[in-house]
Design a protein around this motif. Structure first.
Motif, PDB file in Angstrom:
ATOM      1  N   UNK A 127       0.851  -1.184   0.000  1.00  0.00           N
ATOM      2  CA  UNK A 127       0.000   0.000   0.000  1.00  0.00           C
ATOM      3  C   UNK A 127       0.890   1.238   0.000  1.00  0.00           C
ATOM      4  N   UNK A 128       0.750   2.086  -1.014  1.00  0.00           N
ATOM      5  CA  UNK A 128       1.518   3.335  -1.091  1.00  0.00           C
ATOM      6  C   UNK A 128       0.551   4.508  -1.026  1.00  0.00           C
ATOM      7  N   UNK A 129       0.662   5.327   0.018  1.00  0.00           N
ATOM      8  CA  UNK A 129      -0.211   6.480   0.190  1.00  0.00           C
ATOM      9  C   UNK A 129       0.625   7.752   0.173  1.00  0.00           C
ATOM     10  N   UNK A 130      -0.040   8.875  -0.031  1.00  0.00           N
ATOM     11  CA  UNK A 130       0.672  10.132  -0.184  1.00  0.00           C
ATOM     12  C   UNK A 130       1.277  10.650   1.103  1.00  0.00           C
ATOM     13  N   UNK A 131       2.466  11.217   0.986  1.00  0.00           N
ATOM     14  CA  UNK A 131       3.124  11.904   2.098  1.00  0.00           C
ATOM     15  C   UNK A 131       2.499  13.289   2.203  1.00  0.00           C
ATOM     16  N   UNK A 132       1.768  13.525   3.287  1.00  0.00           N
ATOM     17  CA  UNK A 132       1.027  14.781   3.440  1.00  0.00           C
ATOM     18  C   UNK A 132       1.934  16.008   3.401  1.00  0.00           C
ATOM     19  N   UNK A 133       3.209  15.831   3.714  1.00  0.00           N
ATOM     20  CA  UNK A 133       4.127  16.964   3.756  1.00  0.00           C
ATOM     21  C   UNK A 133       4.835  17.206   2.422  1.00  0.00           C
ATOM     22  N   UNK A 134       4.569  16.377   1.430  1.00  0.00           N
ATOM     23  CA  UNK A 134       5.272  16.525   0.160  1.00  0.00           C
ATOM     24  C   UNK A 134       4.674  17.658  -0.667  1.00  0.00           C
ATOM     25  N   UNK A 135       5.497  18.285  -1.458  1.00  0.00           N
ATOM     26  CA  UNK A 135       5.063  19.401  -2.289  1.00  0.00           C
ATOM     27  C   UNK A 135       4.045  18.946  -3.326  1.00  0.00           C
ATOM     28  N   UNK A 136       4.225  17.750  -3.866  1.00  0.00           N
ATOM     29  CA  UNK A 136       3.309  17.283  -4.902  1.00  0.00           C
ATOM     30  C   UNK A 136       1.896  17.068  -4.354  1.00  0.00           C
ATOM     31  N   UNK A 137       1.791  16.540  -3.135  1.00  0.00           N
ATOM     32  CA  UNK A 137       0.469  16.371  -2.521  1.00  0.00           C
ATOM     33  C   UNK A 137      -0.169  17.735  -2.294  1.00  0.00           C
ATOM     34  N   UNK A 138       0.586  18.674  -1.774  1.00  0.00           N
ATOM     35  CA  UNK A 138       0.051  19.999  -1.500  1.00  0.00           C
ATOM     36  C   UNK A 138      -0.336  20.728  -2.784  1.00  0.00           C
ATOM     37  N   UNK A 139       0.452  20.506  -3.838  1.00  0.00           N
ATOM     38  CA  UNK A 139       0.126  21.107  -5.132  1.00  0.00           C
ATOM     39  C   UNK A 139      -1.178  20.536  -5.681  1.00  0.00           C
ATOM     40  N   UNK A 140      -1.392  19.224  -5.496  1.00  0.00           N
ATOM     41  CA  UNK A 140      -2.643  18.619  -5.956  1.00  0.00           C
ATOM     42  C   UNK A 140      -3.835  19.255  -5.246  1.00  0.00           C
ATOM     43  N   UNK A 141      -3.687  19.535  -3.968  1.00  0.00           N
ATOM     44  CA  UNK A 141      -4.760  20.199  -3.239  1.00  0.00           C
ATOM     45  C   UNK A 141      -5.103  21.555  -3.820  1.00  0.00           C
ATOM     46  N   UNK A 142      -4.056  22.302  -4.218  1.00  0.00           N
ATOM     47  CA  UNK A 142      -4.300  23.617  -4.822  1.00  0.00           C
ATOM     48  C   UNK A 142      -4.962  23.477  -6.188  1.00  0.00           C
ATOM     49  N   UNK A 143      -4.526  22.498  -6.966  1.00  0.00           N
ATOM     50  CA  UNK A 143      -5.088  22.306  -8.306  1.00  0.00           C
ATOM     51  C   UNK A 143      -6.557  21.894  -8.258  1.00  0.00           C
ATOM     52  N   UNK A 144      -6.903  21.084  -7.269  1.00  0.00           N
ATOM     53  CA  UNK A 144      -8.276  20.605  -7.154  1.00  0.00           C
ATOM     54  C   UNK A 144      -9.137  21.541  -6.313  1.00  0.00           C
ATOM     55  N   UNK A 145      -8.553  22.699  -5.913  1.00  0.00           N
ATOM     56  CA  UNK A 145      -9.262  23.660  -5.059  1.00  0.00           C
ATOM     57  C   UNK A 145      -9.780  22.975  -3.793  1.00  0.00           C
ATOM     58  N   UNK A 146      -8.952  22.036  -3.294  1.00  0.00           N
ATOM     59  CA  UNK A 146      -9.302  21.265  -2.112  1.00  0.00           C
ATOM     60  C   UNK A 146      -8.496  21.735  -0.906  1.00  0.00           C
ATOM     61  N   UNK A 147      -7.566  22.685  -1.180  1.00  0.00           N
ATOM     62  CA  UNK A 147      -6.772  23.264  -0.107  1.00  0.00           C
ATOM     63  C   UNK A 147      -6.017  22.224   0.702  1.00  0.00           C
ATOM     64  N   UNK A 148      -6.060  22.390   2.031  1.00  0.00           N
ATOM     65  CA  UNK A 148      -5.355  21.467   2.915  1.00  0.00           C
ATOM     66  C   UNK A 148      -6.137  20.171   3.122  1.00  0.00           C
ATOM     67  N   UNK A 149      -7.321  20.086   2.506  1.00  0.00           N
ATOM     68  CA  UNK A 149      -8.142  18.887   2.676  1.00  0.00           C
ATOM     69  C   UNK A 149      -7.445  17.618   2.252  1.00  0.00           C
ATOM     70  N   UNK A 176       5.904  10.718  -2.351  1.00  0.00           N
ATOM     71  CA  UNK A 176       5.693  12.129  -2.662  1.00  0.00           C
ATOM     72  C   UNK A 176       5.721  12.393  -4.148  1.00  0.00           C
ATOM     73  N   UNK A 177       5.402  11.386  -4.941  1.00  0.00           N
ATOM     74  CA  UNK A 177       5.459  11.535  -6.393  1.00  0.00           C
ATOM     75  C   UNK A 177       4.250  12.306  -6.923  1.00  0.00           C
ATOM     76  N   UNK A 178       4.390  12.819  -8.133  1.00  0.00           N
ATOM     77  CA  UNK A 178       3.238  13.352  -8.851  1.00  0.00           C
ATOM     78  C   UNK A 178       2.373  12.170  -9.249  1.00  0.00           C
ATOM     79  N   UNK A 179       1.145  12.135  -8.769  1.00  0.00           N
ATOM     80  CA  UNK A 179       0.293  10.967  -8.999  1.00  0.00           C
ATOM     81  C   UNK A 179      -0.583  11.209 -10.227  1.00  0.00           C
ATOM     82  N   UNK A 180      -0.235  10.542 -11.310  1.00  0.00           N
ATOM     83  CA  UNK A 180      -1.013  10.695 -12.541  1.00  0.00           C
ATOM     84  C   UNK A 180      -2.257   9.808 -12.537  1.00  0.00           C
ATOM     85  N   UNK A 181      -2.175   8.666 -11.854  1.00  0.00           N
ATOM     86  CA  UNK A 181      -3.304   7.749 -11.741  1.00  0.00           C
ATOM     87  C   UNK A 181      -3.256   7.063 -10.379  1.00  0.00           C
TER      88      UNK A 181
END
Length: 238
Positions: A127-149, A176-181
């Protein structure tokens, strides 16, 4: 047929053909007529094009992957049972690559028990889950307008999976990878949740794949999982 206890004779009766015809499907790779194939597929509870990809290809001049079982407009259309049934059937591999996907635990509280049971039967669970502190996870939140959610959901996912840390046959890692899928694999089946810029994962398409000798799509995603897994950080017991 083996999984359902079908014999040549019993399937032949359902498909309204001679048992020797069924034997030729199995041993010689023959493709039945469409009407017959539909009867057989319905009896087996399988997709007719997964059993005989040639039937799909015969209807279209376009190149269609024999590995594509189904295409959903959005993840919200996929019943949770599609995920859990697939995982329950796994005997060798379960691989999950997501940022959070807490919908699984929320909709199926027995998920951890299911994974323990599969591991106890010899299935390797990764099981590989996102590192909440990684820049890519935080960037995804901004892109999806989900903020810190999304960061909060990554931490929630880790909380859900943490009881599995240290269980033989199960390993949990953060990435902390960019998750394409997002990928959900069980042996030779996989659900791929595509990610679309600005769209939450539940609103993005999902395709259901099954590995096929004449296809390369499943292998491409499986290799992608392995590449991310190699960069991910194991979660340690507290």
């Amino acid at each position: 047929m083996a999984a359902g206890g079908w014999t040549y004779a019993t399937l032949a009766a359902k498909a309204e053909v001679d048992p020797k015809s069924v034997e030729r499907w199995v041993n010689l790779g023959r493709t039945p007529r469409r009407t017959t194939a539909m009867l057989a597929a319905e009896a087996l509870g399988e997709d007719v094009h997964a059993l005989w990809p040639a039937l799909r290809q015969a209807r279209s001049a376009r190149a269609i992957s024999p590995e594509l079982m189904a295409l959903y407009d959005q993840r919200a259309d996929v019943p949770v049972s599609a995920f859990t049934d697939m995982l329950t059937q796994a005997r060798e591999h379960i691989d999950v690559l997501v940022y959070a996907a807490v919908f699984l635990h929320e909709a199926y509280p027995r998920l951890n028990d299911l994974l323990r049971e599969r591991a106890a039967e010899g299935c390797t669970v990764r099981i590989a889950i996102g590192d909440a502190d990684s820049e890519n996870v935080q960037q995804r939140g901004r892109e999806e307008k989900f903020g810190h959610g999304i960061e909060s959901r990554c931490r929630l996912a880790l909380m859900h999976y943490r009881p599995l840390v240290g269980v033989p046959g199960i390993e949990i890692r953060t990435h902390g990878t960019t998750l394409y899928n997002s990928l959900y694999r069980a042996d030779d089946q996989m659900l791929v949740n595509a990610h679309v810029w600005g769209v939450n994962a539940y609103g993005a398409p999902v395709w259901h794949l099954r590995r096929h000798d004449n296809g390369k799509v499943f292998g491409t995603y499986a290799q992608s999982f392995d590449a991310v897994w190699a960069t991910a950080t194991p979660v340690q017991e507290e």
